[in-house]
Write an enzyme that holds these catalytic residues in place. Sequence first.
Site, mmCIF file in Angstrom:
data_model
loop_
_atom_site.group_PDB
_atom_site.id
_atom_site.type_symbol
_atom_site.label_atom_id
_atom_site.label_comp_id
_atom_site.label_asym_id
_atom_site.label_seq_id
_atom_site.Cartn_x
_atom_site.Cartn_y
_atom_site.Cartn_z
ATOM 1 N N ASP A 214 0.835 -1.195 0.000
ATOM 2 C CA ASP A 214 0.000 0.000 0.000
ATOM 3 C C ASP A 214 0.877 1.254 0.000
ATOM 4 O O ASP A 214 1.973 1.245 -0.548
ATOM 5 C CB ASP A 214 -0.939 -0.033 1.211
ATOM 6 C CG ASP A 214 -2.289 0.594 0.924
ATOM 7 O OD1 ASP A 214 -2.325 1.795 0.603
ATOM 8 O OD2 ASP A 214 -3.311 -0.103 1.023
ATOM 9 N N HIS A 288 -3.531 5.928 3.447
ATOM 10 C CA HIS A 288 -4.282 4.781 2.937
ATOM 11 C C HIS A 288 -3.734 3.470 3.492
ATOM 12 O O HIS A 288 -4.497 2.579 3.909
ATOM 13 C CB HIS A 288 -4.227 4.796 1.410
ATOM 14 C CG HIS A 288 -5.131 3.829 0.733
ATOM 15 N ND1 HIS A 288 -4.763 2.529 0.472
ATOM 16 C CD2 HIS A 288 -6.393 3.961 0.234
ATOM 17 C CE1 HIS A 288 -5.747 1.900 -0.153
ATOM 18 N NE2 HIS A 288 -6.751 2.758 -0.310
ATOM 19 N N SER A 609 -11.059 -0.605 -1.061
ATOM 20 C CA SER A 609 -9.806 -0.633 -0.295
ATOM 21 C C SER A 609 -10.058 -0.949 1.164
ATOM 22 O O SER A 609 -9.183 -1.473 1.853
ATOM 23 C CB SER A 609 -9.097 0.722 -0.392
ATOM 24 O OG SER A 609 -8.313 0.812 -1.541
#
Length: 1023
Positions: A214, A288, A609
């Site tokens: 990520d 994220h 996600s």
Amino acid sequence: MRGGRPTLSQHHPGRRRTAGRRAAALLAPALAGSLVLAAATPVLAAPAQTAAGAQQQTYQAGIYFVQLADQPVATDPATAPTPGTRLNTATDAVRDHVRHLKQERDKVLDSVDGVKPLYSYQLLLNGFAAKLTASQANELAGTPGVLSLTRNVMSHPMATTRTATATAAAKAAAGLPAADTADFLGLKKPGGLYSKIPGGIKQAGAGMILGDLDTGIDPSNPSFAPLPAESLAQATVNRKWKGTCDPGQDPAHRVTCNNKVIGAQYFNKSITDPKPDDWPSPLDGESHGSHTASTAAGNANISARVPDSGIADTSISGIAPAARIAAYRICYTDGCGTVDIVAALEKAVADGVDVINYSLGGSNTDQANRPEYLAMLNAARAGVFVSASAGNSGPGTASNGVPWVTTVAASSHSIGYQGTVTLGNGKAYSGVSIAGAGVPSGPLVDAAKAAKSGAKAEDAALCMPDTLDPAKVKGAIVVCARGGNARTDKSAQVKAAGGTGMVLYNTLATDEEIADAHTIPSVHLAKADGEAVKAYADGSGATATLAPARAVKQEAPVVAGFSSSGPDVNSNGDQLKPDITAPGVDVVAAVAPGTPGFTGQQGIMSGTSMSAPHVSGLALLLRQLHPKWTPMEVKSALMTTATTKDSAGKPIKRAGGSVATPLDFGAGHVVPTSAADPGLVYNSTAVDWVAYLCSIGQAPVMSDGSDICARVKKIDPSDLNTPSIAVGDLAGSQTVTRTVTNVAATRGVYTASVQTPAGYKATVSPKTLTVLPGRSATYKVTFTRTSAAFGTWAYGAVNWTDKTHTVRSVVALRAAQVSAPVEAAGKGATGSAALAPKAGYTGTFTTSVNGLYAGTTKTGTLKGAGLLDPTKPSDHTAASTLTVPAGTTLARVAIVSSEFKAGSEVDLWVFGEDGNPVVQPGEGNNEHVDLKPGTYSVFVNQALAPTGSASQRYVLHTWLIGKNGKPTVKATATPASQKVKSAALAKSKVSWKGLKAGQVYLGLVSYGDGKRGIGTTVLTVKP
């Protein structure tokens, strides 16, 4: 169903029927020889625009993944793990093989001047990444030992929502709770999955390692604080963990690991133009990665508060809070590059992770043989479970559709955040909000009527940057339409113009309302309600009040409007994707303070996600309980125990109110407690995946150039042993085969029942299965169309039940009128070809033929051998230009192997008007490509000279067949019309006479139902 795509040519523009000799390795230990699979269509990208007369190269400069011939560690017979075991990289055999791979790699590197590897790959794939000039790329493409050059492309994280940048934290008066998704999933309930783990939630995931690919991680976040000594399962971790913690090269952004975040690496060779947040460190640059890692495996019961919202005085937990985390930073401001992704996958598997979370996505047209997917295939073969996002582009766009990963859709959880706008006329409308404070009564302004001078009203309606007039907005609540810019940016624009609040409304009924952390109090309304508020705001003297948000219990799950759905493109719907759905809307988890949009330790996001790490966390728990399960058995357990009902017992819906289907949620919503004891599972191996790739036309090949598809078991794509059943082109009837394995401790006697899709009938054989522990049994189910509409999907399920378990396989069927071979062949100057298309209906079936056409030929001599240069053809290359007129039904160029000498390798290349190649060479000298109307550059290139000779004659064939064309020889189809029954073969014969020897003839056989065309077969005849 294989062969059942009659409306498509055998050879689509831009896609080869067979893989080229440049190919990538994959696992198939049961097959003899060195098996390799095309890593992707080698990218012969359009060169940069240059001045007239400048040389145009086949490959342009850029970063490439270069695949080499030898098998990697994970696939080589001497080092590959046996089925059901994990790959062990710490052996003498592995070290010897790595040494061999390095020696062979060095030979390739030494053969081309100036090539310096960015990465070397040897575990999951064999090769290297390098930044190449056009000359280097072209030279490498022809170097012995090089199988493919694949251009680096960017994938992207799959989050749709992030908090807005705050200038001051809003007062969290409401004390809204964060959603406890572990509780929503039943993990905490009496008898829930946590109760089955010794030590409960404190030990949930102990000994397991998550690999999160990520944007990095922030180990200083409380969700990643060191674990207490009693929950470590340290010995288990020590046995498999081989990774390290790289603090990074940027002193201001260093990473320090602990016994929770045990590994951190960064891979940034794709980033040629770093932005301010793209520091060379594993430290999260966008939040994220911290969010996804903590969702899957963050610590339990962490105090949480989301700035600029009412979410406060609450707590969050990861699904597997005792698991360890290894973070692999691959994503930066411009995205996540192929070469970095593959390098991280290699490192994660080598380090010893149990589960990989891949909350990234690309196009749903990405082929299953891209390097990223082949690396995942070998990771799965090495015993690592991979969970991937389905994508955030809505219906018909599901990505990451390969069967060896678990592809996850996004849906809601049980906590709704509700806000209300009350209008001056007394009407009130409720939507989604997490505002910690309200706005007292004040002016209500339609943004479209508040455009500043010089701004377009349509841009102002969307509250686009610098479009609102402060004189009209100051002190007002502003109505903004969704779209054009980020939702949180809209509220920021309102605030910048002096507004006090925002009403955001959807412009599509299928969109859902999302909880965002806005810098001013805001409420997000559905389309109809928003339009009503807008209409009121357009009147004179409009006022409104915004109430603080409140938490409400809501029926869930609901599939998010953004969540990408099927059908799967590569298999034409013969594989069901996504596989499953999990919470992915309004998820509160860890973030990295100071990254764009975040000021606190927690943030709220939505997207697939967010759903993928929920499944990653569940996989960690299941692997903890069942360490001998394969990744596909874990996937099966999650899928066959999933539910299609919401919390109220009603069918799961999609945002907007329509009933969701398996194309939206796959098998359904995860029910993890049941998944711990599924009874029966569906397993598949790399050998099965090879057969599947052959069946969808993305054929793996042997490194010696032989056709592996001729040696593996031929299957229909629908027969891959997945936990779901899908047929994208069911003509009349089709029988699907499945094999189940008993993972329970006792003998199981299972009885079948079928929820038959509407418009079909179904039969299962046998109807009862008796399966001993660890043993397998096979069954077949036949689906027969009765009244289903052609081209539409129908859904059902096959259930196997004993006294304890219900093993459910979801079914998705799409009826087709005909299943016919895309290609057929005939021989002889006088002769015939028998055809037997399968009819999908009862009624009239017509067969006609347009042909046969001799076409035209171009001949000449190819001298010597070498690489193709399209702008400076050498003696070993023949060049020509072809214009395909509008209205052409079939345009084909081809070379035929019988017209070339033994031992040679002649390639057919075709470039479009833009300079991009629409085709690449296949194996051998029997190649063709079908073209759309347009102008093309066609090249016949001798890559290898024939045995004992430096030259040979070539023949290039071209056929242009139009609706009203005049065939060279008129062929006839008999019978021209016949009555057929559904699922019966409509046998016919195409006959001809008077063909000239030495020519190749082409005809287009068309099928109809008496009213319209329903399919075609291309017929090739060699007298």
